[in-house]
Design a protein around this motif. Sequence first.
Motif, PDB file in Angstrom:
ATOM      1  N   HIS A   1     -48.291  79.209  -2.631  1.00  0.00           N
ATOM      2  CA  HIS A   1     -47.929  78.525  -1.390  1.00  0.00           C
ATOM      3  C   HIS A   1     -47.346  77.132  -1.575  1.00  0.00           C
ATOM      4  N   LEU A   2     -47.376  76.581  -2.785  1.00  0.00           N
ATOM      5  CA  LEU A   2     -46.969  75.188  -2.953  1.00  0.00           C
ATOM      6  C   LEU A   2     -45.494  74.987  -2.620  1.00  0.00           C
ATOM      7  N   TYR A   3     -44.638  75.921  -3.049  1.00  0.00           N
ATOM      8  CA  TYR A   3     -43.199  75.760  -2.783  1.00  0.00           C
ATOM      9  C   TYR A   3     -42.918  75.823  -1.286  1.00  0.00           C
ATOM     10  N   ARG A   4     -43.569  76.747  -0.563  1.00  0.00           N
ATOM     11  CA  ARG A   4     -43.347  76.838   0.885  1.00  0.00           C
ATOM     12  C   ARG A   4     -43.813  75.568   1.588  1.00  0.00           C
ATOM     13  N   LEU A   5     -44.869  74.958   1.077  1.00  0.00           N
ATOM     14  CA  LEU A   5     -45.316  73.703   1.661  1.00  0.00           C
ATOM     15  C   LEU A   5     -44.255  72.620   1.480  1.00  0.00           C
ATOM     16  N   LEU A   6     -43.630  72.594   0.321  1.00  0.00           N
ATOM     17  CA  LEU A   6     -42.623  71.573   0.050  1.00  0.00           C
ATOM     18  C   LEU A   6     -41.415  71.715   0.968  1.00  0.00           C
ATOM     19  N   VAL A   7     -40.965  72.955   1.222  1.00  0.00           N
ATOM     20  CA  VAL A   7     -39.785  73.161   2.077  1.00  0.00           C
ATOM     21  C   VAL A   7     -40.159  73.093   3.553  1.00  0.00           C
ATOM     22  N   ASN A   8     -41.409  72.751   3.848  1.00  0.00           N
ATOM     23  CA  ASN A   8     -41.818  72.489   5.222  1.00  0.00           C
ATOM     24  C   ASN A   8     -42.396  71.090   5.370  1.00  0.00           C
ATOM     25  N   PHE A   9     -42.258  70.289   4.333  1.00  0.00           N
ATOM     26  CA  PHE A   9     -42.825  68.944   4.344  1.00  0.00           C
ATOM     27  C   PHE A   9     -41.814  67.938   3.791  1.00  0.00           C
ATOM     28  N   ALA A  10     -41.439  68.095   2.524  1.00  0.00           N
ATOM     29  CA  ALA A  10     -40.426  67.205   1.949  1.00  0.00           C
ATOM     30  C   ALA A  10     -39.078  67.433   2.608  1.00  0.00           C
ATOM     31  N   SER A  11     -38.804  68.675   2.972  1.00  0.00           N
ATOM     32  CA  SER A  11     -37.608  69.038   3.741  1.00  0.00           C
ATOM     33  C   SER A  11     -38.011  70.089   4.766  1.00  0.00           C
ATOM     34  N   PHE A  12     -37.110  70.355   5.702  1.00  0.00           N
ATOM     35  CA  PHE A  12     -37.358  71.384   6.721  1.00  0.00           C
ATOM     36  C   PHE A  12     -36.371  72.529   6.546  1.00  0.00           C
ATOM     37  N   SER A  13     -36.171  72.937   5.313  1.00  0.00           N
ATOM     38  CA  SER A  13     -35.178  73.983   5.050  1.00  0.00           C
ATOM     39  C   SER A  13     -35.583  75.319   5.662  1.00  0.00           C
ATOM     40  N   ASP A  14     -36.895  75.594   5.755  1.00  0.00           N
ATOM     41  CA  ASP A  14     -37.335  76.839   6.398  1.00  0.00           C
ATOM     42  C   ASP A  14     -36.950  76.849   7.872  1.00  0.00           C
ATOM     43  N   PHE A  15     -37.061  75.700   8.522  1.00  0.00           N
ATOM     44  CA  PHE A  15     -36.736  75.629   9.948  1.00  0.00           C
ATOM     45  C   PHE A  15     -35.238  75.792  10.185  1.00  0.00           C
ATOM     46  N   PHE A  16     -34.418  75.168   9.359  1.00  0.00           N
ATOM     47  CA  PHE A  16     -32.973  75.217   9.555  1.00  0.00           C
ATOM     48  C   PHE A  16     -32.325  76.446   8.926  1.00  0.00           C
TER      49      PHE A  16
END
Length: 723
Positions: free
Chosen positions: A401-416
């Motif tokens: 889960h660490l990578y998914r946390l990063l793309v929802n915290f350091a960046s919002f790439s999952d949202f966009f």
Amino acid sequence: MNHMWTFQRVGGLDQVVFKNTNDIINLSNLDPKLWVALSCPTTGLNFDERTLALLDVDQDGRIRIPDILDAISWTNDKVVSFDKILQSSDILPLNQIDTTTQQGHKLVVTAHSILANLNKNQQDYLTQDDVQQSIKINASKLYNGDLIFPPSAELSSAMQTFIQSAIKITGAEKDMSGQDGINLDIATTFVHNLQTWLQWQTNISKTQTPFGENRAEIWKLVQILKPKIDDYFLRIELAQYAPQAQTALNVNEKYIVPTENGLLSDEALAELPLSKIDTSSSLDLVNGLNPLWKDKITQFKSLIASSLTNPDQLTQSEWQHIQTSLEAYTSLINTKPEMVQLKVTIPPTGSIEDIPAKLIANMADDKLLTEFQQMVEQDNKTPISASDVLILEKLVLFHKHLYRLLVNFASFSDFFSLEKTAAFQLGKLYIDGRCATLCVAVDNIAKHAVLSNYSELCLLYCECTRHGQKQLIAAAITAGQGDLLIEGRNGVFIDNEGNDWDANVVKIISKPISIQQAIWEPYQRIGRLITEQINKWASTKDAEIEKSSAQVIQNPENKFDIGKSVGVFAAIGLAIGAIGTALATIFQAIFSLSWWQFPLVIIGLFLIISGPSVILAWLKLRRRTLGPLLEASGWAINGQVKINLLLGGLLTSKAQLPANAKRNLRDPMRIGTKKPIIILLLAIVIGIGITAAWFWHKGYLHQFFEPQKQQQITNNSNTEKEK
């Protein structure tokens, strides 16, 4: 600092892109101002709860940048390569664990033991489910490696009592099974406190007083009775000093009058003197006592009778002697030792004073503590240590889960990305033929709405219920129109696990939703205004007719007078004539235009009516941001994170027929003329209107209307003369 970063401009922010392992490892060197989020809550997220709990080391309910950086560093020290982290794999290959360290080698041994217990000897990887099953199996064992022991029935009765008392007096921790238990620190502290307490009690017992074994009970009574007895002797001295004040020093009659319920107030009686005040120098311990203090005085008398000259009388000197005799005892009691307190998960619920003295002496012996230490040593030698299992669980979860946390915290790439679901998106709200995918958790609607209002998003606050459970969400509506979005409407909320909830709209923050809404809004306002005016006029006329009808019925002599109504009819005729003239002027102006000017007129009218609304809506839609919405839900966001028109249209989808669907336009429930006939009649009416306008423009109809107009003017003039 020499690492080459890649950034993507999305939502008005430069967001870091994780292209390889080095991007993650070097995150500690990235300026925190370039992270999209600075912190987020551990609740209300579409994310693995256990992973969030492990990240929240200080258990304050929030995840911050240092927590994530520590997790990256911790994971990097445990694995051979960080490349698998980018894949968010559900499995942790055992060959990914770094065995060059002593802890890494021990983790691999523990992992093989876990797989052996699960009959998976041939498996060379671990999953979260494997670790959870191992924890459940070990939790049922007394010696499971967690170094915490509950009062299990497998232990001796003396050890069970020892553990139960330690939990009550010092506190407890949760073992793997979820039961309350104690570890070696709690046991050691408990025994130390018992020994300290026991030594203090021994010192007290050695203190010499003239009251023998009754000293403790006498001392407690002295503490209770001292204010009242001192008050009594002071009043006696005042009565001796000023005999005329004796009446005032006694009970005032008004204080012993029964209350409304016929009873005397205990509070009032307790404040009255201990006994009748006179000039005698002693306190009668038998007669004339305040009823509320009589029992305690009687008990005190029985304990100190041997120390009194007269067992029924207490002199002031004897009272002072009793207190002096207890000074050493009082001094020692006031030096009560402070017990050592530990920071534990389960706080204590009792004190040592609740334990019988004999049991304290038994448990203060080092024998039970030594036995507990041996139990801890045996538990520490368990092949599958609970501490190692927890480390493996943490490694498996971070690996996944660490990578998914990063793309929802350091960046919002999952949202966009629009293909994935961001961590703050809880599900989908279906309402009014639309599906809203931007749904966030809400704790307090009133507090949330204050900040989320600055997002310029149209928000529906919904109360969702399912099988007795309830949750609050805020759903952003970013497409369609808002005419039918009202408080009280019902919808269905589907969470990310596929569970459906009944959703009821309890609050709405109205904002522009789309350009389409802005185009038609002026016409809808005009339509609503006309409808309201017509309804108002119709209601007024209906009331007037009802009133006049009632008057005619009540007074039949009030008949209709045609002469009095001539002026009214003349005014109506003038109004109709004025309207006709205005329409004629409009038609004349229209038909004087060339053919190519017609579209320009239509476009001009459209711009005049809809232009301001569209421009205002466009400006507001450009200001839609995600930041205030998430801030209201407990996030800390860098920047605004804009939601443009394209993204807004994708976040809320409208109902559309499938591409290969067929539509039958014949409605069997439709009442009225068939469609071709309606079209024909409409065409005829339009044709007649255009022809009449053309004839009027050419002057062919003037000869018909001019005589009528002249006659109407003459009639009006005659009417005025008659008046």
